[in-house]
Design an enzyme around this catalytic site. Sequence first.
Site, PDB file in Angstrom:
ATOM      1  N   GLU A 141     -26.063  11.355  57.888  1.00 15.45           N
ATOM      2  CA  GLU A 141     -26.343  12.411  56.927  1.00 15.45           C
ATOM      3  C   GLU A 141     -26.460  11.823  55.522  1.00 15.45           C
ATOM      4  O   GLU A 141     -25.537  11.162  55.042  1.00 15.45           O
ATOM      5  CB  GLU A 141     -25.243  13.472  56.941  1.00 15.45           C
ATOM      6  CG  GLU A 141     -25.532  14.608  55.982  1.00 15.45           C
ATOM      7  CD  GLU A 141     -24.446  15.669  55.979  1.00 15.45           C
ATOM      8  OE1 GLU A 141     -24.716  16.779  55.496  1.00 15.45           O
ATOM      9  OE2 GLU A 141     -23.325  15.383  56.450  1.00 15.45           O
ATOM     10  N   HIS A 143     -26.114  12.824  52.315  1.00 17.79           N
ATOM     11  CA  HIS A 143     -25.505  13.872  51.497  1.00 17.79           C
ATOM     12  C   HIS A 143     -25.110  13.240  50.171  1.00 17.79           C
ATOM     13  O   HIS A 143     -24.577  12.121  50.139  1.00 17.79           O
ATOM     14  CB  HIS A 143     -24.275  14.415  52.230  1.00 17.79           C
ATOM     15  CG  HIS A 143     -23.565  15.535  51.548  1.00 17.79           C
ATOM     16  ND1 HIS A 143     -22.866  15.379  50.364  1.00 17.79           N
ATOM     17  CD2 HIS A 143     -23.427  16.841  51.897  1.00 17.79           C
ATOM     18  CE1 HIS A 143     -22.338  16.529  50.021  1.00 17.79           C
ATOM     19  NE2 HIS A 143     -22.663  17.440  50.923  1.00 17.79           N
ATOM     20  N   ASP A 173     -30.103  15.698  53.539  1.00 17.55           N
ATOM     21  CA  ASP A 173     -29.538  16.980  53.130  1.00 17.55           C
ATOM     22  C   ASP A 173     -30.229  17.393  51.838  1.00 17.55           C
ATOM     23  O   ASP A 173     -30.339  16.593  50.896  1.00 17.55           O
ATOM     24  CB  ASP A 173     -28.033  16.810  52.912  1.00 17.55           C
ATOM     25  CG  ASP A 173     -27.347  18.076  52.440  1.00 17.55           C
ATOM     26  OD1 ASP A 173     -26.619  18.682  53.250  1.00 17.55           O
ATOM     27  OD2 ASP A 173     -27.514  18.445  51.270  1.00 17.55           O
ATOM     28  N   HIS A 258     -30.864  19.055  56.920  1.00 20.49           N
ATOM     29  CA  HIS A 258     -29.973  20.116  56.471  1.00 20.49           C
ATOM     30  C   HIS A 258     -30.612  20.831  55.289  1.00 20.49           C
ATOM     31  O   HIS A 258     -30.845  20.217  54.243  1.00 20.49           O
ATOM     32  CB  HIS A 258     -28.613  19.539  56.062  1.00 20.49           C
ATOM     33  CG  HIS A 258     -27.752  19.179  57.219  1.00 20.49           C
ATOM     34  ND1 HIS A 258     -26.693  18.306  57.136  1.00 20.49           N
ATOM     35  CD2 HIS A 258     -27.782  19.580  58.518  1.00 20.49           C
ATOM     36  CE1 HIS A 258     -26.118  18.192  58.316  1.00 20.49           C
ATOM     37  NE2 HIS A 258     -26.771  18.948  59.168  1.00 20.49           N
ATOM     38  N   GLU A 293     -28.179  25.747  55.429  1.00 17.74           N
ATOM     39  CA  GLU A 293     -26.775  25.406  55.190  1.00 17.74           C
ATOM     40  C   GLU A 293     -26.354  25.962  53.831  1.00 17.74           C
ATOM     41  O   GLU A 293     -26.617  25.367  52.791  1.00 17.74           O
ATOM     42  CB  GLU A 293     -26.585  23.884  55.230  1.00 17.74           C
ATOM     43  CG  GLU A 293     -25.128  23.472  55.140  1.00 17.74           C
ATOM     44  CD  GLU A 293     -24.941  21.975  55.279  1.00 17.74           C
ATOM     45  OE1 GLU A 293     -23.941  21.559  55.870  1.00 17.74           O
ATOM     46  OE2 GLU A 293     -25.817  21.198  54.806  1.00 17.74           O
TER      47      GLU A 293
END
Length: 322
Positions: A141, A143, A173, A258, A293
Amino acid sequence: MSTNTFRVGVTLHSFTNEYCSFQWSFEDMMQRAALLGGGVEIVGPAHHRGFPEVTEEFERAFKSSVERNGLTPTSYGSYADPFMLPGRDLTHDELVEYTIPQLKGAARLGFPVVRLQYFVHPVAERLLPYAEKYNLKMGYELHTPLMIEAPLTQALIAQVERLSSPHLGLIPDAGIFTRSIPKFRIEGARRAGVSEQLLQRAVELWKAKVELNQARAELKLLGADDRTFVTMEIFWGSFGHSDPASLARIMPFIVHTHGKFFSIVNGDEPDVRYEEHVKALIAGGYKGWMSSEYEGPDTDSFEVVKAHQAMVHRYIAKYVKS
């Protein structure tokens, strides 16, 4: 809308407020996911007992709910918690042993993708045989602060390229594509007692892309103690400056996305560069899933996710046509 592009589902993380306050059960969340694109993502330690194992009881309940609600499992959120022991971090062997049952459990539940946290990168190569065995795609991920241009992200990309495995990729993300800090975060710092001078300067430093350590040093010179800075540190930990066009660099490695968002105002996300994000995914030929999300203030989570998906679908229609 053309179906020859990516699809939009939801992560149950979006419903954290209702779930943790016992307004909604797990089944309630699954029923709502069926109304929000049909793709469902769960987070291991948040959504089933026995983590990192998946119990037979949860497997039966989850599969039954998937079948009854017509859902498609999209991504399982694994965790790499190397700091769980007092006094020391997990060894590499322990991290592998902690992750294997998560991969096995994800496969038993019918997930094709497993979200990885970057902490597992030292042992990722050792996990590949298990991902292959269980027919899974693992994805780091990205992020914030793992923006695409960040040194650690570049190291992860280099590892993915070096290993060249269909079982290891990336999960960007949307929080890395922000244009501004959401108002509720600024207001939260204000309510926590951060002075207007410190708050204004923190926002200026974030906008100027000053790195966290440098910003901390400057704000401490202006009088911010550790407790005060903690309330502003999330500016650097959740809101990134990457350009959505940089997705082209990693498009071959994207296994899931995401759709992070913080609010919808007049049909759009004011703080995230969503139109450019969707345009880049379509231009790159991405055909997987995006999980809506939500990570904003308390509200009707179903309605705000519904609004997010309407926005994304609007942009998909615009750029698929063009």
